[in-house]
Design an enzyme around this catalytic site. Sequence first.
Site, PDB file in Angstrom:
ATOM      1  N   SER A   1      -8.378 -79.718 -56.254  1.00  0.00           N
ATOM      2  CA  SER A   1      -8.099 -78.683 -55.465  1.00  0.00           C
ATOM      3  C   SER A   1      -6.661 -78.276 -55.130  1.00  0.00           C
ATOM      4  O   SER A   1      -5.584 -78.458 -55.934  1.00  0.00           O
ATOM      5  CB  SER A   1      -8.812 -78.953 -54.224  1.00  0.00           C
TER       6      SER A   1
ATOM      7  N   ASP B   1     -17.044 -70.846 -57.547  1.00  0.00           N
ATOM      8  CA  ASP B   1     -15.721 -71.247 -56.633  1.00  0.00           C
ATOM      9  C   ASP B   1     -15.061 -69.864 -56.557  1.00  0.00           C
ATOM     10  O   ASP B   1     -14.498 -69.174 -57.362  1.00  0.00           O
ATOM     11  CB  ASP B   1     -14.659 -71.956 -57.475  1.00  0.00           C
TER      12      ASP B   1
ATOM     13  N   HIS C   1     -16.329 -74.315 -54.734  1.00  0.00           N
ATOM     14  CA  HIS C   1     -15.062 -75.263 -54.812  1.00  0.00           C
ATOM     15  C   HIS C   1     -15.207 -76.439 -54.413  1.00  0.00           C
ATOM     16  O   HIS C   1     -14.930 -77.350 -55.131  1.00  0.00           O
ATOM     17  CB  HIS C   1     -14.203 -74.453 -53.877  1.00  0.00           C
TER      18      HIS C   1
END
Lengths: 366, 366
Positions: B145, B312, B345
């Site tokens: 991330s 995501d 995500h």
Amino acid sequence: MSDARQYFDLPSPFAMKRGGSLQGARIAYETWGSLNAAQDNAVLILTGLSPSAHAASNAEDPSHGWWEGMLGPGKAIDTRRWFVICVNSLGSDKGSTCPASLDPATGETYRLNFPDLSLEDVANAAQALVKSLGIEQLACLIGCSMGGMSALGYMVLHPGGVRTHISVDTAPQAQPFAIAIRSLQREAIRLDPSWHGGQYGDQSYPDIGMSIARKLGVITYRSAMEWNGRFARIRLDPEQREEQPFGFEFQVESYLESHARRFVRTFDPNSYLYLSRASDWFDMAEYGNGNVMEGLQRIRVEQALVIGVSTDILFPLEQQEQIAEGLQAAGAKVEFVALDSPQGHDAFLVDIENYSRAIGGFLARI
Amino acid sequence: MSDARQYFDLPSPFAMKRGGSLQGARIAYETWGSLNAAQDNAVLILTGLSPSAHAASNAEDPSHGWWEGMLGPGKAIDTRRWFVICVNSLGSDKGSTCPASLDPATGETYRLNFPDLSLEDVANAAQALVKSLGIEQLACLIGCSMGGMSALGYMVLHPGGVRTHISVDTAPQAQPFAIAIRSLQREAIRLDPSWHGGQYGDQSYPDIGMSIARKLGVITYRSAMEWNGRFARIRLDPEQREEQPFGFEFQVESYLESHARRFVRTFDPNSYLYLSRASDWFDMAEYGNGNVMEGLQRIRVEQALVIGVSTDILFPLEQQEQIAEGLQAAGAKVEFVALDSPQGHDAFLVDIENYSRAIGGFLARI
């Protein structure tokens, strides 16, 4: 028929689905074109959460309406052929009775004393207007976004009232992602200390909560794909930037801010809360023993056009497919149009070319 | 090497990318396994915005870490083979110097006097630690991330410092949709009257802003698909509902609330603002004459694994493809893994089975 904003007094008392009733309530509406002698050319448009009844310009109000490109002489919804009615939803503050209206029983503004609002109430109020105009059956009922859910409610509650249906970017029930977004929007408003439990005034008003709610709306009404092309990582000019810490720096931030500014004081926060919650509550499964498809199959129309867009994250395409399948299983002749417009949920307001082709084509064939 | 949380004092002054410097700053880190004699078995993990350095349990802290399933003896990141380091990002409040730390120059908390933070600063601080441990080259740099962006910064700024790379659910630059979401999260905090321009205290704290920011985070870290299966339209039991107007009614609302409650007072709001803005600022195009692909092509690693997930919405799969293409064009042997995990995500934290297979497989082959 005049073409200005008009008001229809609802039967009083007007019973609400979840209990309670309204006394002396009304809804605002506008019309375009003329009802023919057979009274079989009426088209009703039910709107999304925030628009007024002013879908397009007309003689009394030449300002552009929210669906200006779609509606008018020679346009997809051709007002030379159709008598078009657009209703401001019951509970919305664009002329219809809403939480910002005076409660005749007390002489005070309803605020949170407004009874629970459901989209079925929105539908029933619109249907009462249609009936009062002498229209037994709508040639077509068009519902966009939240109005698409109201339209499903209209058809299931008023069998025989609609000959054909156009479903635009909507859903037969709110899914948890949409509920989460709307819940957070409501929270931003109700946790704003200036909301004061609904007792705000001009001096102390939940500007921040409304602004956050609107921005979150705009983010979910649009699509990442569109913004990549439109904003990319373009910065604001230095003179456009805010002086405060963590102030805006990217164009996309300024775009959201301008949307929010136009909205914050032009939509009543309590009315927003009521309509938002009504969207979460709506569920066609209620009409099908807990099953959405069964609920949809209780709707009787001759033909339907169901349109959705692949970039819509709020009302995803699978939900339009569900509507199309349900209406088809109920015996309607259904056209399903899946668009790839980059604009997301708002595509119906922006991609007029593709939506016009679908809607105009459908209306030309009925 | 011990296995507890340790602190590394950064070189002082530590110069920041956008100007200013930190005196006497440190970063917190944890390690697992042992550095071998050749010092060529080190794996560094750079984290997302909120996690601490405690990626997994170890002798001194047996509590589960944020990547417990991925990291340990016999797991995908096998600590019998690898010497694993996880760093708490500079600017984060889990032990590293951050806006909630004391500024030695004034004896006061930095708050908004903390210098502008960029992910390159996060990368440089981590690299200084790696160097201090006697490691010339990391066997593998893993970034998840936000940490994936920090990792790209690490590699472009420290050529030769990384032999192989694993990129997890990240992006080479923030796109406008992600910027819009993060901007709105920051606004929720800074417009909360209790933020007080960064001068909040325990008595007046931006709980509401932090709660809204966190909920918006959780909404965008997850996916609509997962929630359809998980929450559908399930209602809370009456006794679980709030008594207030427009209070929670659906399970998904209560889920968001519990996430927010765990976060609000455990993450420093100013640090959140700094890290969030750093994520918006990061842009590999800066290293490629305004072109992302050119920037990526300045990175030299032998092999890379790039993983992303189709659900995501914050770091869309196309951005992982971009990273894979850029690294490949730069001469790396690249494996690209596109997963269909429904969790959005956050899949890298939840779908341990699929991420383990990809990451474990890659590490076994290098």
